[in-house]
Design a protein around this motif. Structure first.
Motif, short mmCIF file in Angstrom:
data_model
loop_
_atom_site.label_atom_id
_atom_site.label_comp_id
_atom_site.label_asym_id
_atom_site.label_seq_id
_atom_site.Cartn_x
_atom_site.Cartn_y
_atom_site.Cartn_z
N ASN A 323 75.86 2.96 17.24
CA ASN A 323 74.59 2.68 17.27
C ASN A 323 73.60 3.94 18.47
N ILE A 324 74.35 3.14 20.19
CA ILE A 324 73.58 3.38 21.20
C ILE A 324 73.61 5.23 21.18
N ALA A 325 74.50 5.94 20.64
CA ALA A 325 74.02 7.22 20.49
C ALA A 325 73.33 7.45 19.44
N ALA A 326 72.61 6.97 18.03
CA ALA A 326 71.69 7.34 17.82
C ALA A 326 69.76 7.68 19.24
N PHE A 327 70.07 7.13 19.88
CA PHE A 327 68.77 7.11 20.93
C PHE A 327 68.67 8.60 21.53
N SER A 328 69.82 9.34 21.14
CA SER A 328 70.10 10.64 22.16
C SER A 328 69.51 11.48 20.96
N ILE A 329 69.26 11.21 19.67
CA ILE A 329 68.71 11.91 18.32
C ILE A 329 67.47 11.67 18.26
N THR A 330 67.08 13.47 18.23
CA THR A 330 65.58 13.76 17.74
C THR A 330 65.59 13.54 16.22
N LEU A 331 64.54 13.71 15.68
CA LEU A 331 64.60 13.56 13.83
C LEU A 331 63.02 14.40 13.63
N SER A 332 63.98 15.69 13.84
CA SER A 332 62.62 16.76 13.32
C SER A 332 61.44 16.37 11.87
N PRO A 333 60.58 17.23 12.53
CA PRO A 333 59.24 16.94 11.37
C PRO A 333 60.08 16.94 9.95
N THR A 334 60.54 17.27 9.88
CA THR A 334 60.81 17.65 8.26
C THR A 334 62.39 16.69 8.13
N VAL A 335 62.48 15.49 8.93
CA VAL A 335 63.72 15.16 8.60
C VAL A 335 62.63 13.49 8.52
N ILE A 336 61.23 13.57 9.35
CA ILE A 336 60.45 12.49 9.62
C ILE A 336 59.69 12.40 8.01
N GLU A 337 59.39 13.46 7.75
CA GLU A 337 58.54 13.60 6.33
C GLU A 337 59.14 13.05 5.23
N GLN A 338 60.76 13.63 5.20
CA GLN A 338 61.34 12.33 4.56
C GLN A 338 61.19 11.07 4.47
N ILE A 339 61.82 10.70 5.82
CA ILE A 339 61.61 9.65 5.55
C ILE A 339 60.12 8.88 4.75
N ASN A 340 59.68 9.35 5.55
CA ASN A 340 57.98 8.52 5.38
C ASN A 340 57.33 8.53 3.22
N ASN A 341 58.66 9.91 2.82
CA ASN A 341 58.29 9.65 1.40
C ASN A 341 59.02 8.52 0.57
N VAL A 342 60.03 8.69 1.57
CA VAL A 342 60.28 7.27 0.87
C VAL A 342 59.86 6.06 1.17
N PHE A 343 59.43 5.80 2.43
CA PHE A 343 58.86 4.70 3.23
C PHE A 343 57.68 3.98 2.35
N ARG A 344 57.20 5.04 2.01
CA ARG A 344 55.37 5.03 1.24
C ARG A 344 56.01 4.40 -0.16
N ARG A 345 57.20 5.24 -0.77
CA ARG A 345 57.58 4.28 -1.67
C ARG A 345 58.37 2.81 -2.06
N TYR A 346 58.91 2.53 -0.97
CA TYR A 346 59.23 1.56 -0.49
C TYR A 346 58.64 0.52 0.99
N PRO A 347 57.65 0.05 0.79
CA PRO A 347 56.78 0.56 2.14
C PRO A 347 56.88 -1.46 2.40
N MET A 348 57.48 -2.50 1.49
CA MET A 348 57.54 -4.30 1.76
C MET A 348 58.62 -4.06 0.56
N PRO A 349 60.13 -3.46 1.28
CA PRO A 349 61.31 -3.93 0.11
C PRO A 349 61.34 -5.69 0.03
N PHE A 350 61.01 -6.06 0.70
CA PHE A 350 61.51 -8.16 0.80
C PHE A 350 60.48 -8.32 1.76
#
Length: 350
Positions: A323-350
């Motif tokens: 978990n702590i290691a995650a905070f030294s990771i920079t997500l690329s614009p491409t990965v952010i776009e991939q995440i956003n595509n999933v997020f828009r399909r599941y914006p509030m799943p619970f």
């Protein structure tokens, strides 16, 4: 490790806040000692707890987490100034905590004294209201029609907030707490506390911690926009959705000793088909770039505009290191776009 201001407190806190609610049930003193040592060695200076912890809350576990932190502080007095310690007063509804009554001026004063005793410290850096006296749209109550805000007595709630601020002011003036914050509150709650503190020259709320993750981002954009413009630190809790975003609960798995094997105060309301579908797709993205699903979720949370410090929790050192290691990771614009595509399909799943 990067650091951000804790609102207008004048304190800088690490982008990672070490959550402690498992200490006292899933973790013991030795586990906590090891986690604190590792966190400090990696630049984490922020620890969050609550009088209600450990979780799940019970009369037997009430105050145990603060006691564990206090035990560490008693043995490491020379390191007290390295830590920003945050704790919380429980709201209403727990019969074994002040008979389930509302937070009041007197309740704040008494609870602060008890937390100081358990923590074995002279001052609490950040003292937070765990949840408001009024019913708020958190813990699966965000859906339209679940709360009738019109039924609330607005002036009564405002008077209660002022009473609480007077209690917090008593503790600040006595040198028992340095700063105050909110938890599980709303834009209206923030605005009222800020207005009252200015009107009556009382302590200003410097932070708010709410649930926020790839599966539960309802605070974006309105509450987070307010935090930015009002200079209130935003502190996401459960950025892994109680472990769901780690992928460990996929296919109905229940790892031995994991949180979902314990009785949940509000039930497993996050356990929905939509949520699991979203987790599977996020996991595919994570694996494609050699990250764990947890690291992807935490790195995403860390890059959200307005997030000041993300509260993480772990029951094992392997989890904590990941978990702590995650905070030294920079997500690329491409990965952010991939995440956003999933997020828009599941914006509030619970």
């Amino acid at each position: 490790m990067l650091y951000n201001p804790l609102g207008r407190s004048g304190i800088n806190v690490s982008r990672v806040c070490l959550g402690s609610m498992t200490w006292g049930v899933q973790n013991n003193q030795a586990d906590a000692d090891e986690q604190i040592a590792y966190a400090l060695d990696h630049g984490v200076n922020f620890i969050d707890t609550a009088e209600m912890y450990a979780v799940p809350p019970t009369p037997d576990t009430y105050g145990k987490t603060e006691q564990i932190i206090g035990d560490w502080l008693a043995r490491n007095k020379q390191r007290r100034d390295e830590l920003v310690i945050a704790t919380k007063i429980a709201g209403n509804g727990l019969s074994w905590v002040r008979n389930g009554q509302d937070i009041t001026r007197q309740a704040v004063i008494e609870a602060v004294d008890h937390s100081l005793q358990r923590l074995q410290t002279d001052v609490i850096d950040l003292y937070q209201l765990h949840w408001p006296n009024r019913t708020s749209p958190h813990f699966a109550k965000q859906w339209p029609g679940m709360i009738n805000f019109s039924d609330a007595n607005t002036q009564q709630h405002i008077d209660g907030m002022l009473d609480i601020l007077l209690g917090l002011n008593d503790c600040v003036q006595a040198g028992k707490i340095k700063h105050c914050g909110l938890s599980d509150d709303t834009p209206w709650g923030i605005s009222q506390y800020l207005r009252l503190s200015e009107q009556y020259n009382l302590p200003r709320m410097v932070s708010i911690q709410n649930e926020f993750s790839l599966l539960h981002a309802k605070d974006w954009p309105y509450l987070i926009e307010q935090c930015i413009h009002e200079d209130v630190a935003y502190l996401p809790w459960s950025p892994l959705a109680t472990g769901l975003l780690s992928g460990k609960y996929q296919n109905d798995a229940r790892p031995n000793g994991s949180r979902w094997t314990l009785v949940q105060r509000n039930g497993l309301f996050r356990d929905t088909k939509q949520a699991h579908h979203a987790v599977s797709e996020y996991a595919e993205i994570a694996h494609s770039i050699n990250l764990s699903p947890a690291q992807l979720a935490l790195a995403w949370c860390n890059q959200v505009d307005g997030v000041s410090s993300t509260i993480i929790g772990a029951t094992s050192m392997t989890q904590l290191k990941d978990n702590i290691a995650a905070f030294s990771i920079t997500l690329s614009p491409t990965v952010i776009e991939q995440i956003n595509n999933v997020f828009r399909r599941y914006p509030m799943p619970f």
